[in-house]
Design a protein around this motif. Structure first.
Motif, PDB file in Angstrom:
ATOM      1  N   GLY A  64       1.441 -64.870 -12.834  1.00  0.00           N
ATOM      2  CA  GLY A  64       1.298 -64.993 -10.975  1.00  0.00           C
ATOM      3  C   GLY A  64       0.176 -65.727 -10.299  1.00  0.00           C
ATOM      4  N   LEU A  65      -1.390 -64.538 -10.420  1.00  0.00           N
ATOM      5  CA  LEU A  65      -2.200 -64.670 -10.175  1.00  0.00           C
ATOM      6  C   LEU A  65      -3.243 -66.022 -10.244  1.00  0.00           C
ATOM      7  CD1 LEU A  65      -4.031 -61.705 -10.495  1.00  0.00           C
ATOM      8  CD2 LEU A  65      -3.391 -61.970  -7.877  1.00  0.00           C
ATOM      9  N   LEU A  66      -2.658 -66.723 -11.447  1.00  0.00           N
ATOM     10  CA  LEU A  66      -3.535 -68.011 -11.955  1.00  0.00           C
ATOM     11  C   LEU A  66      -2.342 -68.824 -11.159  1.00  0.00           C
ATOM     12  CD1 LEU A  66      -3.933 -67.200 -15.334  1.00  0.00           C
ATOM     13  CD2 LEU A  66      -5.667 -67.201 -13.538  1.00  0.00           C
ATOM     14  N   ALA A  67      -0.964 -68.889 -11.634  1.00  0.00           N
ATOM     15  CA  ALA A  67      -0.158 -70.047 -11.025  1.00  0.00           C
ATOM     16  C   ALA A  67      -0.070 -70.645  -9.514  1.00  0.00           C
ATOM     17  CB  ALA A  67       1.110 -69.578 -10.647  1.00  0.00           C
ATOM     18  N   GLU A  68      -0.539 -69.039  -8.655  1.00  0.00           N
ATOM     19  CA  GLU A  68      -0.931 -69.501  -7.420  1.00  0.00           C
ATOM     20  C   GLU A  68      -2.976 -70.206  -7.510  1.00  0.00           C
ATOM     21  OE1 GLU A  68       0.680 -69.083  -4.562  1.00  0.00           O
ATOM     22  OE2 GLU A  68       2.631 -68.865  -6.300  1.00  0.00           O
ATOM     23  N   GLY A  69      -3.199 -69.521  -7.866  1.00  0.00           N
ATOM     24  CA  GLY A  69      -4.289 -71.213  -7.757  1.00  0.00           C
ATOM     25  C   GLY A  69      -5.494 -69.819  -7.758  1.00  0.00           C
ATOM     26  N   ALA A  70      -6.043 -68.300  -8.568  1.00  0.00           N
ATOM     27  CA  ALA A  70      -6.729 -68.110  -9.363  1.00  0.00           C
ATOM     28  C   ALA A  70      -7.580 -68.801  -9.971  1.00  0.00           C
ATOM     29  CB  ALA A  70      -7.036 -66.784  -9.367  1.00  0.00           C
ATOM     30  N   SER A  71      -9.638 -68.543  -9.661  1.00  0.00           N
ATOM     31  CA  SER A  71      -9.908 -69.567 -10.828  1.00  0.00           C
ATOM     32  C   SER A  71     -10.411 -68.934 -11.607  1.00  0.00           C
ATOM     33  CB  SER A  71     -11.284 -69.689  -9.653  1.00  0.00           C
ATOM     34  OG  SER A  71     -11.980 -68.734  -9.327  1.00  0.00           O
ATOM     35  N   ARG A  72     -11.169 -67.352 -11.050  1.00  0.00           N
ATOM     36  CA  ARG A  72     -11.367 -66.282 -12.312  1.00  0.00           C
ATOM     37  C   ARG A  72     -10.347 -64.882 -12.188  1.00  0.00           C
ATOM     38  NH1 ARG A  72     -16.915 -65.560 -12.929  1.00  0.00           N
ATOM     39  NH2 ARG A  72     -16.661 -64.626 -14.735  1.00  0.00           N
ATOM     40  N   VAL A  73      -9.672 -64.401 -13.009  1.00  0.00           N
ATOM     41  CA  VAL A  73      -8.972 -63.416 -13.563  1.00  0.00           C
ATOM     42  C   VAL A  73      -9.189 -63.069 -14.220  1.00  0.00           C
ATOM     43  CG1 VAL A  73      -6.345 -61.927 -13.471  1.00  0.00           C
ATOM     44  CG2 VAL A  73      -6.592 -64.260 -12.743  1.00  0.00           C
ATOM     45  N   LEU A  74      -9.466 -60.707 -13.967  1.00  0.00           N
ATOM     46  CA  LEU A  74     -10.206 -59.922 -14.870  1.00  0.00           C
ATOM     47  C   LEU A  74      -9.538 -59.534 -15.211  1.00  0.00           C
ATOM     48  CD1 LEU A  74     -12.320 -58.816 -16.754  1.00  0.00           C
ATOM     49  CD2 LEU A  74     -13.127 -57.825 -14.690  1.00  0.00           C
ATOM     50  N   ALA A  75      -8.583 -59.093 -16.353  1.00  0.00           N
ATOM     51  CA  ALA A  75      -7.574 -58.883 -16.633  1.00  0.00           C
ATOM     52  C   ALA A  75      -7.762 -57.596 -17.631  1.00  0.00           C
ATOM     53  CB  ALA A  75      -6.459 -58.943 -17.258  1.00  0.00           C
ATOM     54  N   VAL A  76      -7.942 -55.809 -16.919  1.00  0.00           N
ATOM     55  CA  VAL A  76      -8.058 -55.029 -18.100  1.00  0.00           C
ATOM     56  C   VAL A  76      -7.099 -54.231 -18.355  1.00  0.00           C
ATOM     57  CG1 VAL A  76      -9.827 -52.699 -17.766  1.00  0.00           C
ATOM     58  CG2 VAL A  76     -10.820 -54.596 -16.257  1.00  0.00           C
ATOM     59  N   GLU A  77      -7.039 -53.719 -19.473  1.00  0.00           N
ATOM     60  CA  GLU A  77      -6.147 -53.507 -19.723  1.00  0.00           C
ATOM     61  C   GLU A  77      -6.660 -52.483 -21.427  1.00  0.00           C
ATOM     62  OE1 GLU A  77      -2.510 -51.601 -21.393  1.00  0.00           O
ATOM     63  OE2 GLU A  77      -2.343 -53.703 -19.673  1.00  0.00           O
ATOM     64  N   LYS A  78      -5.940 -51.215 -21.125  1.00  0.00           N
ATOM     65  CA  LYS A  78      -5.762 -50.601 -22.186  1.00  0.00           C
ATOM     66  C   LYS A  78      -5.116 -50.341 -23.144  1.00  0.00           C
ATOM     67  CE  LYS A  78      -7.057 -45.586 -22.041  1.00  0.00           C
ATOM     68  NZ  LYS A  78      -7.273 -44.090 -21.446  1.00  0.00           N
ATOM     69  N   ASP A  79      -3.861 -50.968 -23.881  1.00  0.00           N
ATOM     70  CA  ASP A  79      -2.816 -51.224 -24.512  1.00  0.00           C
ATOM     71  C   ASP A  79      -3.174 -52.068 -24.816  1.00  0.00           C
ATOM     72  OD1 ASP A  79      -0.623 -50.832 -26.443  1.00  0.00           O
ATOM     73  OD2 ASP A  79       0.265 -50.656 -24.185  1.00  0.00           O
ATOM     74  N   ALA A  80      -3.797 -51.644 -26.479  1.00  0.00           N
ATOM     75  CA  ALA A  80      -4.324 -52.687 -27.224  1.00  0.00           C
ATOM     76  C   ALA A  80      -2.606 -53.922 -27.737  1.00  0.00           C
ATOM     77  CB  ALA A  80      -4.942 -53.014 -28.453  1.00  0.00           C
ATOM     78  N   ARG A  81      -1.941 -53.565 -27.835  1.00  0.00           N
ATOM     79  CA  ARG A  81      -0.025 -53.706 -28.190  1.00  0.00           C
ATOM     80  C   ARG A  81       0.135 -55.205 -26.953  1.00  0.00           C
ATOM     81  NH1 ARG A  81       4.274 -51.279 -27.075  1.00  0.00           N
ATOM     82  NH2 ARG A  81       2.776 -49.936 -25.202  1.00  0.00           N
ATOM     83  N   CYS A  82      -0.463 -55.443 -26.240  1.00  0.00           N
ATOM     84  CA  CYS A  82      -0.628 -56.302 -24.891  1.00  0.00           C
ATOM     85  C   CYS A  82      -1.770 -57.617 -25.413  1.00  0.00           C
ATOM     86  CB  CYS A  82      -0.503 -55.544 -23.455  1.00  0.00           C
ATOM     87  SG  CYS A  82       0.510 -54.161 -23.099  1.00  0.00           S
ATOM     88  N   LEU A  83      -2.231 -57.116 -25.970  1.00  0.00           N
ATOM     89  CA  LEU A  83      -3.913 -58.105 -26.058  1.00  0.00           C
ATOM     90  C   LEU A  83      -3.131 -60.284 -26.224  1.00  0.00           C
ATOM     91  CD1 LEU A  83      -7.075 -56.087 -27.163  1.00  0.00           C
ATOM     92  CD2 LEU A  83      -5.847 -56.283 -24.705  1.00  0.00           C
TER      93      LEU A  83
END
Length: 279
Positions: A64-83
């Protein structure tokens, strides 16, 4: 809306990568991409914005963030399964998404975003409050972020936006409203999530003020407020006992009756008490 882009629906992503939510990590995934896009928009116009997202999971809000036009998103995820799922989004938006596998409490955001950035996140329930307090109490103000758009349990959201005299008024309300404008902008029922939590959720939008509403040392204010509300049923002369010498004199110097209770003390009065104690 089944998709914001040419990526698969979130239910398919979760099935493909076997991303069953873990209670131990405070995970409740929001699967409706209409809702994730709406939350992204609640953070304001995103064209050219830099965004920190904590706990993206399978990436619904990320998309949603990227589709709405964010130029850069830093996504911090602790669960390696989601990578792997997040890397598929990164491939769809080349150069716009950075995924960090780590603990949000330990990440140096400034090493990845050059600010000012926004924080937009469906926070894991088990670290949401701690992260909020950290963002509200940096060493200097204004902070490197401009706004926080965060999902919490509804009860926590009400504690952030409560007013003096409200049952929910406490430490989070004082710290939040001292330095930001805070409002609940969206509520969601349990069935919006997978798995459904036992409580309703709410999105709170906090906008950083250029200066705190009233002068006070953040460390002292946080300590005084925490102690005062730790025993909120007691009068302040008892709840704050042992905090400083001549406590009752200091309370009166701050314009607070020693017999008053924490839940009826305004933010201005808490700040005045912090200044008296600092002096």
């Amino acid at each position: 809306m089944s998709t914001l882009d040419d990526l698969p629906p979130l239910r398919d992503v979760i099935a493909t990568h076997d991303l069953r939510a873990k209670k131990s990590m405070g995970q409740n995934f929001l699967l409706d991409l209409n809702l994730t896009a709406r939350i992204a928009r609640l953070s304001g116009r995103l064209e050219g914005a830099q965004v920190l997202e904590v706990g993206p999971g399978p990436g619904g809000l990320t998309r949603g963030l990227l589709a709405e036009g964010a130029s850069r998103v830093l996504a911090v995820e602790k669960d390696a399964r989601c990578l792997p799922a997040l890397e598929e989004i990164a491939a769809r938006y080349p150069g716009q998404l950075t995924v960090v596998n780590g603990d949000a409490l330990q990440i140096d955001v400034g090493a990845h975003l050059d600010g000012p950035w926004r924080v937009v996140a469906n926070l894991p329930y088990n670290i949401g409050t701690e992260l909020l307090v950290r963002w509200l109490t940096p060493a200097s103000w204004p902070p490197p972020w401009s706004s926080l758009t965060l999902m919490f349990q509804k009860e926590v959201a009400q504690r952030i936006t409560a007013q003096p005299g409200d049952k929910a008024y406490g430490r989070l309300a004082v710290l939040s409203q001292w330095r930001t404008t805070a409002e609940i902008v969206m509520t969601l029922p349990p069935e919006a999530f997978s798995p459904p939590p036992k409580v309703h959720s709410a999105v709170v939008h906090l906008t950083a003020l250029p200066e705190p509403r009233f002068p006070a040392d953040a460390t002292i204010l946080e300590r005084v407020v925490a102690k005062g509300f730790n025993q909120r049923r007691k009068m302040l002369r008892a709840a704050l006992k042992g905090l400083v010498p001549d406590l009752e004199d200091r309370l009166m110097a701050a314009g607070i009756a020693p017999t008053e209770r924490a839940e009826r003390v305004s933010i201005e009065q808490w700040c005045a008490l912090a200044r008296v104690i600092a002096d």
